[in-house]
Design an enzyme around this catalytic site. Structure first.
Site, PDB file in Angstrom:
ATOM      1  N   LYS A  79       0.829  -1.207   0.000  1.00  0.00           N
ATOM      2  CA  LYS A  79       0.000   0.000   0.000  1.00  0.00           C
ATOM      3  C   LYS A  79       0.863   1.257   0.000  1.00  0.00           C
ATOM      4  CE  LYS A  79      -1.549   2.089   3.555  1.00  0.00           C
ATOM      5  NZ  LYS A  79      -2.194   2.500   4.825  1.00  0.00           N
ATOM      6  N   ASP A 104      -6.322   1.044   1.181  1.00  0.00           N
ATOM      7  CA  ASP A 104      -6.412   1.384   2.604  1.00  0.00           C
ATOM      8  C   ASP A 104      -7.771   0.944   3.137  1.00  0.00           C
ATOM      9  OD1 ASP A 104      -8.155   3.200   1.529  1.00  0.00           O
ATOM     10  OD2 ASP A 104      -7.332   4.943   2.588  1.00  0.00           O
TER      11      ASP A 104
END
Length: 400
Positions: free
Chosen positions: A268, A286
Site C-alpha cells: 500500500k 487502505d
C-alpha cells in the site's frame, strides 16, 4: 233407290256403330290393358328404384354408422329400439373414458411424485456440500450480474466519482519522495490530517534520510506522539532512513520490489509513493478502499493483496492511481464506515449497498465531511485546484 241407300246406309251405320262400339270397347280395354301394362311396367321399373333406395340407405348407413352413433340422440329419438341400443353404446362409451380418466390421474401423481422430491432435495445437498466459493461468486455479481456488466458498472462509478472529485489528490503533505514515504508510514492507524499536522516539525528537524537515520529515537518519539503508536513508528522511520542511506545512496527507489524491502513499507505504501511521487500507476488499498469496493460488490476479498488484484483487473492500469484517490475521497466524505450518507450519494443508483446508511437527503447532508460540508480538508498545503474548487486548507497542529 234412295231408301235403299238410306237403309243400306242405316244398316251399315248400325253395324258400323256396333262395330265402332265394340272397337271402342276393345280400344278402351286395350287402353286399360295398355295402361295396366304401362302401370305394371312402371311399377316394375319403379320397384328397382324403390329397392335401390334402401340399398343407398344401407350404403349410407354403413358409411354414416359412426355419425349415427354420434348423433343417435337426434335420429334415433322416434324409435325406442334404435334409441336404446345406440344410447347404451353411447353411455358405455362415455362411461369408459370416465372410468379410465381417474385411473390415469391417480397413476400420474404416483409415477411423478418421486421425481419432484428428488429435485427439491438435490439442490439442498449440493448447496450444503459446496464450499463458500459459490456464495462469493454471487456476492461479487449482484442480481446475477455478469463479468462484463460488473466491469461496466465499476468503470461508470469511477467516472461519476471523477466528476464529483475532479481535484482529488493524495491527502498527505510532501515536497519530495522521502517526505511522502515517511508520511505514508506514519499514516497507519491515524488520519492524514494528524500526520500533516505532525510532519512539519519532523522534517524541519530531519529534512534528509541521513539526518533522520542518525536521529535520537527519544526525540523522534516525542515529535510523533500525536500520531499514535509513536514508538513503533519511530523505529520504522529511522530504520527506513538507514536503509535508504545504506542500500540506495539516500534516494527513494522507484521500483516496487525495492520499496517493499524498506522497514514499515508494504504494498500500500509503495503504491502511494510510486503513483504520486514517480507517476507510476498503483492501487492504494487502505481501509476506505477496502470498505467501498466490497459495498459496491467489486470483490468480496478481505486480503489487501487479493483486493488489489481483483479491482485492478476491472480497470486499465493507467486509471489505478486516480481510481485510488476517487474511492478514498468518497469513503472519507460520503460513504463512511458507520453512517454512510446514502441520501446524499451521487452514485446511489449504482450502489448495491444503498440503504445501509441514512437515505433521507436532509439528514444525509448533515453527515458529509470536509469540503462537502464546508469544512477544512486534511492538507495544510493542498494543491491550488483543490482551493479553486472551494476546498479549505487544514489548520496546523494546536490551531484548532
Amino acid at each position: 233407290m234412295s231408301a235403299e241407300r238410306d237403309s243400306a246406309v242405316g244398316e251399315q251405320g248400325s253395324d258400323g256403330g256396333r262395330k265402332t262400339a265394340k272397337a271402342a270397347k276393345t280400344a278402351a280395354a286395350g287402353a286399360s290393358d295398355a295402361a295396366r301394362e304401362a302401370a305394371s311396367a312402371s311399377g316394375r321399373r319403379a320397384a328397382p328404384a324403390r329397392k335401390a333406395a334402401p340399398a343407398r340407405k344401407a350404403a349410407a348407413g354403413k358409411k354414416a354408422a359412426p355419425a349415427r352413433k354420434a348423433a343417435v340422440g337426434k335420429k334415433a329419438a322416434p324409435g325406442k329400439k334404435a334409441a336404446s341400443a345406440p344410447a347404451k353404446k353411447a353411455a358405455s362409451s362415455k362411461k369408459a373414458p370416465a372410468k379410465k380418466a381417474p385411473a390415469a390421474k391417480k397413476a400420474a401423481p404416483l409415477k411423478k411424485a418421486p421425481a419432484p422430491r428428488k429435485q427439491l432435495v438435490a439442490p439442498k445437498k449440493a448447496t450444503a456440500s459446496v464450499p463458500a466459493a459459490p456464495a462469493k461468486t454471487v456476492a461479487a455479481h449482484p442480481r446475477g450480474e455478469s463479468r462484463t456488466a460488473l466491469v461496466r458498472r465499476a468503470r461508470r462509478i469511477n467516472r461519476e466519482l471523477a466528476e464529483v472529485y475532479p481535484y482529488a489528490h493524495p491527502e498527505l503533505d510532501f515536497d519530495n519522495p522521502f517526505q511522502l514515504v515517511v508520511a505514508t508510514v506514519l499514516s497507519a492507524q491515524t488520519t492524514d490530517l494528524r500526520v500533516n499536522q505532525t510532519t512539519p516539525a519532523l522534517f524541519a528537524k530531519y529534512p534528509t534520510p541521513e539526518e533522520l537515520a542518525a536521529a535520537n529515537p527519544e526525540e523522534v518519539e516525542e515529535i510523533l506522539r500525536p500520531t499514535g503508536f509513536f514508538r513503533a513508528k519511530t523505529k520504522s522511520v529511522i530504520g527506513l532512513s538507514k536503509a535508504l542511506v545504506e542500500q540506495f545512496g539516500g534516494e527513494v527507489p522507484g521500483r516496487l520490489e525495492d520499496l517493499v524491502k524498506l522497514p514499515g513499507v508494504g504494498r500500500k505504501t509503495a503504491f502511494v509513493v510510486l503513483g504520486n511521487a514517480f507517476g507510476r500507476p498503483g492501487i492504494t488499498v487502505d481501509t476506505h478502499f477496502q470498505r467501498l469496493v466490497r459495498r459496491w460488490k467489486w470483490t468480496d476479498e478481505t486480503d489487501p493483496d487479493k483486493i488489489e488484484a481483483a479491482v485492478g483487473a476491472l480497470f486499465p492500469k493507467s486509471d489505478w492511481t486516480d481510481l485510488s484517490h476517487h474511492v478514498i475521497w468518497h469513503g472519507r466524505r460520503i460513504c463512511h464506515a458507520r453512517k454512510p450518507a446514502c441520501g446524499a450519494c451521487p452514485i446511489a443508483p449504482l450502489c448495491p449497498a444503498y440503504g445501509e446508511g441514512e437515505t433521507d437527503p436532509e439528514k444525509a447532508t448533515k453527515l458529509l465531511k470536509y469540503e462537502k460540508a464546508g469544512q477544512p480538508g486534511q492538507r495544510l498545503k493542498p494543491p491550488q485546484a483543490y482551493l479553486d474548487a472551494g476546498g479549505r486548507a487544514a489548520p496546523p497542529l494546536g490551531a484548532g
